[in-house]
Design a protein around this motif. Structure first.
Motif, PDB file in Angstrom:
ATOM      1  N   LEU A 425      -1.823  -2.354   0.561  1.00 54.06           N
ATOM      2  CA  LEU A 425      -3.124  -3.014   0.520  1.00 54.06           C
ATOM      3  C   LEU A 425      -4.190  -2.185  -0.188  1.00 54.06           C
ATOM      4  CD1 LEU A 425      -3.215  -4.329   4.207  1.00 54.06           C
ATOM      5  CD2 LEU A 425      -2.577  -5.617   2.160  1.00 54.06           C
ATOM      6  N   THR A 426      -3.911  -0.911  -0.440  1.00 49.75           N
ATOM      7  CA  THR A 426      -4.966  -0.023  -0.957  1.00 49.75           C
ATOM      8  C   THR A 426      -5.324  -0.298  -2.408  1.00 49.75           C
ATOM      9  OG1 THR A 426      -3.279   1.630  -1.511  1.00 49.75           O
ATOM     10  CG2 THR A 426      -4.355   1.812   0.649  1.00 49.75           C
ATOM     11  N   SER A 427      -4.419  -0.918  -3.158  1.00 54.23           N
ATOM     12  CA  SER A 427      -4.687  -1.127  -4.583  1.00 54.23           C
ATOM     13  C   SER A 427      -5.659  -2.265  -4.849  1.00 54.23           C
ATOM     14  CB  SER A 427      -3.368  -1.396  -5.328  1.00 54.23           C
ATOM     15  OG  SER A 427      -2.738  -2.553  -4.811  1.00 54.23           O
ATOM     16  N   ASP A 428      -5.916  -3.100  -3.857  1.00 51.31           N
ATOM     17  CA  ASP A 428      -6.822  -4.236  -4.051  1.00 51.31           C
ATOM     18  C   ASP A 428      -8.268  -3.757  -3.963  1.00 51.31           C
ATOM     19  OD1 ASP A 428      -8.442  -6.734  -3.320  1.00 51.31           O
ATOM     20  OD2 ASP A 428      -6.451  -7.580  -3.686  1.00 51.31           O
ATOM     21  N   THR A 429      -9.082  -4.132  -4.922  1.00 48.17           N
ATOM     22  CA  THR A 429     -10.470  -3.669  -4.976  1.00 48.17           C
ATOM     23  C   THR A 429     -11.329  -4.244  -3.856  1.00 48.17           C
ATOM     24  OG1 THR A 429     -10.999  -5.476  -6.512  1.00 48.17           O
ATOM     25  CG2 THR A 429     -10.370  -3.353  -7.476  1.00 48.17           C
ATOM     26  N   ARG A 430     -10.831  -5.254  -3.177  1.00 47.88           N
ATOM     27  CA  ARG A 430     -11.607  -5.857  -2.080  1.00 47.88           C
ATOM     28  C   ARG A 430     -11.456  -5.084  -0.783  1.00 47.88           C
ATOM     29  NH1 ARG A 430      -9.100 -11.757  -2.489  1.00 47.88           N
ATOM     30  NH2 ARG A 430      -7.275 -10.431  -2.938  1.00 47.88           N
ATOM     31  N   ASP A 431     -10.701  -3.998  -0.796  1.00 42.28           N
ATOM     32  CA  ASP A 431     -10.446  -3.196   0.395  1.00 42.28           C
ATOM     33  C   ASP A 431      -9.836  -4.062   1.502  1.00 42.28           C
ATOM     34  OD1 ASP A 431     -10.226  -1.103   2.085  1.00 42.28           O
ATOM     35  OD2 ASP A 431     -12.353  -0.578   2.135  1.00 42.28           O
ATOM     36  N   LEU A 432      -8.716  -4.682   1.151  1.00 43.85           N
ATOM     37  CA  LEU A 432      -8.019  -5.534   2.111  1.00 43.85           C
ATOM     38  C   LEU A 432      -7.563  -4.738   3.336  1.00 43.85           C
ATOM     39  CD1 LEU A 432      -5.781  -7.771  -0.199  1.00 43.85           C
ATOM     40  CD2 LEU A 432      -8.075  -8.233   0.683  1.00 43.85           C
ATOM     41  N   ARG A 433      -7.246  -3.466   3.118  1.00 44.12           N
ATOM     42  CA  ARG A 433      -6.759  -2.665   4.232  1.00 44.12           C
ATOM     43  C   ARG A 433      -7.827  -2.528   5.303  1.00 44.12           C
ATOM     44  NH1 ARG A 433      -3.513   3.100   3.781  1.00 44.12           N
ATOM     45  NH2 ARG A 433      -3.460   3.573   6.021  1.00 44.12           N
ATOM     46  N   ARG A 434      -9.049  -2.292   4.913  1.00 45.37           N
ATOM     47  CA  ARG A 434     -10.129  -2.175   5.890  1.00 45.37           C
ATOM     48  C   ARG A 434     -10.340  -3.498   6.619  1.00 45.37           C
ATOM     49  NH1 ARG A 434     -16.570  -1.920   4.733  1.00 45.37           N
ATOM     50  NH2 ARG A 434     -15.944  -3.842   3.724  1.00 45.37           N
ATOM     51  N   THR A 435     -10.302  -4.613   5.869  1.00 43.19           N
ATOM     52  CA  THR A 435     -10.512  -5.920   6.498  1.00 43.19           C
ATOM     53  C   THR A 435      -9.419  -6.223   7.514  1.00 43.19           C
ATOM     54  OG1 THR A 435     -11.576  -6.746   4.476  1.00 43.19           O
ATOM     55  CG2 THR A 435     -10.828  -8.380   6.078  1.00 43.19           C
ATOM     56  N   VAL A 436      -8.164  -5.984   7.129  1.00 39.52           N
ATOM     57  CA  VAL A 436      -7.048  -6.283   8.037  1.00 39.52           C
ATOM     58  C   VAL A 436      -7.129  -5.411   9.278  1.00 39.52           C
ATOM     59  CG1 VAL A 436      -4.534  -6.173   8.318  1.00 39.52           C
ATOM     60  CG2 VAL A 436      -5.518  -7.146   6.232  1.00 39.52           C
ATOM     61  N   ARG A 437      -7.418  -4.111   9.099  1.00 40.66           N
ATOM     62  CA  ARG A 437      -7.519  -3.198  10.240  1.00 40.66           C
ATOM     63  C   ARG A 437      -8.629  -3.650  11.189  1.00 40.66           C
ATOM     64  NH1 ARG A 437      -8.675   1.094   7.596  1.00 40.66           N
ATOM     65  NH2 ARG A 437     -10.930   1.022   7.911  1.00 40.66           N
ATOM     66  N   THR A 438      -9.781  -3.998  10.654  1.00 39.55           N
ATOM     67  CA  THR A 438     -10.909  -4.428  11.484  1.00 39.55           C
ATOM     68  C   THR A 438     -10.615  -5.756  12.160  1.00 39.55           C
ATOM     69  OG1 THR A 438     -12.394  -3.325   9.889  1.00 39.55           O
ATOM     70  CG2 THR A 438     -13.400  -4.824  11.488  1.00 39.55           C
ATOM     71  N   VAL A 464      -7.580 -11.749   4.665  1.00 41.62           N
ATOM     72  CA  VAL A 464      -6.348 -11.706   5.465  1.00 41.62           C
ATOM     73  C   VAL A 464      -5.275 -12.563   4.813  1.00 41.62           C
ATOM     74  CG1 VAL A 464      -5.318 -12.237   7.703  1.00 41.62           C
ATOM     75  CG2 VAL A 464      -7.621 -11.255   7.592  1.00 41.62           C
ATOM     76  N   ARG A 465      -5.662 -13.714   4.320  1.00 41.76           N
ATOM     77  CA  ARG A 465      -4.701 -14.590   3.639  1.00 41.76           C
ATOM     78  C   ARG A 465      -4.171 -13.928   2.369  1.00 41.76           C
ATOM     79  NH1 ARG A 465      -7.759 -18.543   3.607  1.00 41.76           N
ATOM     80  NH2 ARG A 465      -7.115 -19.468   5.590  1.00 41.76           N
ATOM     81  N   SER A 466      -5.011 -13.215   1.679  1.00 40.87           N
ATOM     82  CA  SER A 466      -4.576 -12.519   0.461  1.00 40.87           C
ATOM     83  C   SER A 466      -3.635 -11.369   0.783  1.00 40.87           C
ATOM     84  CB  SER A 466      -5.798 -11.992  -0.302  1.00 40.87           C
ATOM     85  OG  SER A 466      -6.630 -13.052  -0.733  1.00 40.87           O
ATOM     86  N   ALA A 467      -3.779 -10.794   1.969  1.00 38.55           N
ATOM     87  CA  ALA A 467      -2.914  -9.676   2.350  1.00 38.55           C
ATOM     88  C   ALA A 467      -1.501 -10.134   2.682  1.00 38.55           C
ATOM     89  CB  ALA A 467      -3.513  -8.944   3.552  1.00 38.55           C
ATOM     90  N   GLU A 468      -1.318 -11.387   3.055  1.00 37.71           N
ATOM     91  CA  GLU A 468      -0.006 -11.878   3.485  1.00 37.71           C
ATOM     92  C   GLU A 468       1.065 -11.738   2.408  1.00 37.71           C
ATOM     93  OE1 GLU A 468      -0.945 -15.085   7.013  1.00 37.71           O
ATOM     94  OE2 GLU A 468      -0.960 -15.819   4.956  1.00 37.71           O
ATOM     95  N   PRO A 469       0.852 -12.221   1.164  1.00 43.88           N
ATOM     96  CA  PRO A 469       1.911 -12.055   0.161  1.00 43.88           C
ATOM     97  C   PRO A 469       2.142 -10.593  -0.212  1.00 43.88           C
ATOM     98  CG  PRO A 469      -0.072 -12.975  -0.850  1.00 43.88           C
ATOM     99  CD  PRO A 469      -0.281 -13.004   0.626  1.00 43.88           C
ATOM    100  N   VAL A 470       1.108  -9.762  -0.102  1.00 41.89           N
ATOM    101  CA  VAL A 470       1.258  -8.340  -0.417  1.00 41.89           C
ATOM    102  C   VAL A 470       2.146  -7.664   0.630  1.00 41.89           C
ATOM    103  CG1 VAL A 470       0.045  -6.160  -0.776  1.00 41.89           C
ATOM    104  CG2 VAL A 470      -0.997  -8.303  -1.551  1.00 41.89           C
ATOM    105  N   LEU A 471       1.913  -7.984   1.878  1.00 45.03           N
ATOM    106  CA  LEU A 471       2.695  -7.404   2.973  1.00 45.03           C
ATOM    107  C   LEU A 471       4.015  -8.132   3.193  1.00 45.03           C
ATOM    108  CD1 LEU A 471      -0.179  -6.929   5.587  1.00 45.03           C
ATOM    109  CD2 LEU A 471       0.900  -5.141   4.214  1.00 45.03           C
TER     110      LEU A 471
END
Length: 514
Positions: A425-438, A464-471
């Motif tokens: 998730l770290t490569s996405d400029t939207r900081d998906l990792r922070r959003t998912v963790r929170t 969160v929806r964008s993180a699904e295909p990445v994960l």
């Protein structure tokens, strides 16, 4: 009609089965009522009324009107015909001529009443007699169809009951129920579960085709929660699972049909297999062949010390050990299903009310002194439940030093796995990792997450929806995919360890051992 009536009672031969008048067009019209597209008792009754200029009524033995308009008639005479004491009767009263005929002798299924202002001539009598025969055929057919439908419903209910027993891990009862209809179906210990999706209007047809394709060697259930889904439990015998190949071939021949399948699981893990099949179905919708099998990937529990994991799980679930075996199994199976699906869907699958599902989960929650609204707590309890379901009959491990959840997760293999997963998730400029963790820390609540991050709730959902295909895992739908991601965050220290594993001493179900 009781006053001044004249009655002639006898058999149907009174109607003149000598064929007189049967050579005209009315005979062809009557026989035409037996065509598959025209079979309807109401239509036959209307035809009879129009053909002989009469009023027509058809009722069953309970007095329920089946066709035509209800005609006034002597109840005692109608009852005599209905019960078969007499086959037919002719009455003249109040200026009308009435004929009564019992249908379906020797066990009467109905009574036909025909009333005319003119006397019944030979032609009218013969038409009534022949119409009685046609109506008997149609009523017999309707009863046969009704019986077949009742049998289909009963069989469908039985299939669902077996699935519900498998879902709660009651394998012995499931085998016992299945043995009478499908001997040997669950003699094996393992199975694959498939979920097929088709338009609701075509589901019954697909169920029949699946039954034929699997040659009766699979349990096929119309999903009670989703009208478009069929659930297939296919036992695996001698390492071979032919049902999956047959089902995928069947789907390939039908457009707008999809199939998702689980990996091979022990029957006691039917809930897990079902969740895998649903997850695979989501992938199948985007595949050219419209089929997918759950991707067997590295699960976090496989990277843990099995003895330490079993000891930790046993300690976490120990407050439930004093419950009767059946009650304990029922509570844990319901909780596992409730963690993977909504209370409504879990209730439908189990065949209980949603309040029952919630009550069972709240009972477990109270005994464990846990907060099931917290996703980290759910992930930890689900880990313990899955471990127990995977090794229910294995002996307890020898005494080992108590291990906490953090110690289980902070091993080199698990840290590598967790970093590899969450690091995507770290490569996405939207900081998906922070959003998912929170979002996980906020219990999966988009509104609370938005307040914590200072962004819009819809933005949270989009992230969160964008993180699904990445994960390569479903998050918004909940279930095992989400809990794996939660465990990965716990392993990396991105989330606080849940407060779970302590018995609530004042809970009425808990016995405290000093």
């Amino acid at each position: 009609m009781d006053q001044g009536r004249g009655v002639v009672a006898g058999s149907r031969t009174d109607y003149g089965h000598d064929g007189v008048g049967a050579s005209g067009s009315w005979a062809d019209e009557l026989l035409d009522q037996l065509r598959p597209a025209a079979r309807d008792i109401g239509r036959v009754a209307a035809w009879l009324a129009a053909t002989i200029d009469a009023e027509v009524s058809l009722q069953d033995v309970t007095g329920t009107l089946l066709a035509g308009d209800r005609l006034p008639a002597a109840d005692d005479l109608v009852m005599d015909v209905a019960t078969g004491r007499i086959a037919s009767a002719a009455v003249h009263a109040q200026g009308r001529h009435v004929r009564l005929a019992g249908l379906g002798h020797p066990v009467t299924k109905g009574v036909l009443a025909v009333a005319r202002s003119r006397p019944f001539d030979r032609r009218a009598t013969d038409i009534v007699a022949r119409t009685v025969w046609v109506l008997e055929v149609l009523l017999r057919e309707r009863e046969t169809i009704s019986a077949e439908r009742r049998l289909d419903r009963a069989t469908s209910d039985l299939r669902l009951a077996i699935l519900q027993l498998l879902m709660v891990g009651d394998i012995i009862a499931a085998r016992r129920v299945a043995a009478g209809f499908w001997p040997g179906l669950f003699d094996t210990d393992s199975a694959c579960v498939y979920v097929l999706e088709v338009h609701a209007a075509r589901r019954d047809d697909l169920a029949e085709e699946c039954q034929a394709a699997t040659e009766g060697h699979a349990l096929i259930v119309r999903c009670p929660a989703v009208d478009e889904h069929l659930i297939v439990v296919a036992p695996v015998n001698r390492g071979q699972e032919k049902a999956g190949t047959a089902l995928r071939s069947l789907v390939g021949e039908r457009p707008d049909t999809f199939i998702g399948g689980s990996v091979r699981q022990n029957l006691v893990q039917t809930v897990t297999a079902y969740g895998q099949a649903v997850s695979a179905l989501a992938v199948a919708r985007f595949r050219p062949d419209r089929a997918a099998v759950y991707a067997e990937r590295t699960h976090p529990e496989r990277l843990m010390n099995p003895v330490a994991l079993r000891g930790w799980a046993d300690r976490l679930l120990k407050p439930l050990d004093d419950l009767p075996h059946h009650t304990r199994a029922e509570l844990l199976a319901t909780t596992r299903l409730g963690f993977s699906f909504t209370a409504v869907k879990a209730a439908i699958i189990l065949g209980v009310s949603r309040n029952t599902v919630r009550a069972r989960m709240e009972r477990v929650e109270g005994m464990l002194d846990a907060d099931f609204a917290d996703l980290t707590t759910r992930a930890a309890v689900q880990l313990a439940l899955n471990n127990e379901a995977a090794v229910p009959d294995e002996p307890r491990p020898p005494m080992v030093p108590p291990t906490g959840l953090t110690e289980l997760l902070r091993t080199d293999p698990l840290l590598v796995w967790a970093d590899s997963l969450v690091g995507r998730l770290t490569s996405d400029t939207r900081d998906l990792r922070r959003t998912v963790r929170t979002w996980i820390a906020a219990g999966g609540n988009a509104e609370r997450t938005a307040q914590m991050l200072g962004i819009h709730a819809q933005t949270v959902r989009d992230h969160v929806r964008s993180a699904e295909p990445v994960l390569e895992r479903q998050l918004l739908a909940g279930g095992s995919d989400l809990y794996e991601v939660v465990l990965a965050h716990l392993a990396l220290g991105d989330l606080d360890e849940p407060a779970v594993g302590r018995a609530k001493r004042d809970h009425p179900d808990v016995t405290v051992h000093e």
